[in-house]
Write a protein that holds these residues in place. Structure first.
Motif, short mmCIF file in Angstrom:
data_model
loop_
_atom_site.label_atom_id
_atom_site.label_comp_id
_atom_site.label_asym_id
_atom_site.label_seq_id
_atom_site.Cartn_x
_atom_site.Cartn_y
_atom_site.Cartn_z
N ASP A 37 -7.49 -1.09 16.65
CA ASP A 37 -7.09 0.32 16.14
C ASP A 37 -6.54 0.66 15.08
N PRO A 38 -6.75 -0.23 14.01
CA PRO A 38 -5.82 0.28 12.81
C PRO A 38 -6.25 1.43 12.19
N PHE A 39 -5.30 2.20 11.69
CA PHE A 39 -5.64 3.44 10.69
C PHE A 39 -4.37 3.59 9.74
N ALA A 40 -4.82 4.34 8.70
CA ALA A 40 -3.59 4.74 7.62
C ALA A 40 -3.84 6.31 7.73
N ARG A 41 -2.64 6.77 7.48
CA ARG A 41 -2.55 8.36 7.64
C ARG A 41 -2.96 8.77 6.33
N ALA A 42 -3.73 10.05 6.36
CA ALA A 42 -3.97 10.58 4.92
C ALA A 42 -2.77 11.25 4.49
N THR A 43 -2.84 11.40 2.94
CA THR A 43 -1.62 11.76 2.37
C THR A 43 -2.22 13.00 1.40
N PRO A 44 -0.92 13.80 1.16
CA PRO A 44 -1.29 14.76 -0.05
C PRO A 44 -1.67 13.98 -1.29
N PRO A 45 -2.29 14.38 -2.28
CA PRO A 45 -2.73 13.99 -3.44
C PRO A 45 -1.63 13.45 -4.29
N ASN A 46 -0.44 14.04 -4.56
CA ASN A 46 0.71 13.34 -4.93
C ASN A 46 1.78 12.63 -4.20
N ALA A 47 1.66 12.32 -3.12
CA ALA A 47 2.37 11.49 -2.04
C ALA A 47 2.64 10.14 -2.96
N LYS A 48 3.99 9.95 -2.68
CA LYS A 48 4.41 8.42 -3.29
C LYS A 48 4.49 7.64 -2.04
N ASN A 49 4.38 7.94 -0.74
CA ASN A 49 4.75 7.15 0.33
C ASN A 49 3.37 7.16 1.47
N GLY A 50 3.23 6.56 2.19
CA GLY A 50 2.31 6.56 3.22
C GLY A 50 2.90 5.61 4.30
N ALA A 51 1.72 5.71 5.44
CA ALA A 51 2.16 4.83 6.37
C ALA A 51 0.75 4.44 7.15
N ALA A 52 0.75 3.24 7.89
CA ALA A 52 -0.37 2.68 8.64
C ALA A 52 -0.02 2.02 9.94
#
Length: 180
Positions: A33-48
């Motif tokens: 069940d892997p997934f990454a979280r969608a980010t806003p266009p200019n995001a510098k960081n994200g999460a999975a």
């Protein structure tokens, strides 16, 4: 070397080799069940996120991706009413016969210095490196969290409430601090 000692060394090799191979075969890890979280266009960081299990027990020691300049395994703890993210030093223990879930608001893979936005409907490739199982490469779909980005949770900051989206967009974590 005598014929007797050569024969003994050969027999030892024949019996020792399968023991070594079964040890490697028993050192397993599974990622579901892997997934990454969608980010806003200019995001510098994200999460999975994902669920990790191991029948024999293992330790996740690192994660890598071309989607970010730096990747860390984090845990989120609430201290004095403020959520703080910290890198899990020494890796993430996966107990034998158990699962560890990486989820929003808890343990997660922090993608820092994104090379581009994580767009809903696309995929990101992540390579998980385990102490025993070695490398496992997965493809994680990028999803928008139900209820929108701000639905995950928010944290207090010096200027009031700041959603996780705002923190990611700014490339900061507000009061969410990384251990140095």
């Amino acid at each position: 070397m005598t014929i007797k000692s050569s024969l003994f060394a050969g027999v030892l090799t024949v019996f020792a080799l399968p023991a070594l191979v079964s040890t490697v075969a028993l050192a397993d890890a599974a990622i579901s069940d892997p997934f990454a979280r969608a980010t806003p266009p200019n995001a510098k960081n994200g999460a999975a996120y994902a669920t990790i299990s191991s029948t024999e027990g293992d330790r996740l020691i690192s994660v890598a991706t071309g989607a970010a300049r730096m990747v860390q395994i984090h845990d989120t703890k609430v201290e004095d009413g403020v959520a703080k993210m910290r890198e899990i030093e020494g890796g993430l223990e996966i107990p034998a016969g158990r699962s560890v879930t990486l989820a929003p608001g808890g343990k997660h893979v922090m993608l820092m210095g994104l090379t581009g936005p994580l767009a809903e409907g696309e995929d990101v490739t992540l390579t998980f490196t385990f102490e025993k199982a070695g490398e496992i490469e997965i493809t994680a779909p990028i999803k928008k969290l139900k209820g929108g980005h701000a639905a995950s949770h928010s944290h207090a900051s010096a200027g009031g409430e700041m959603t996780q989206d705002e923190m990611m967009k700014e490339g900061e974590h507000g009061e969410m601090k990384h251990a140095q």
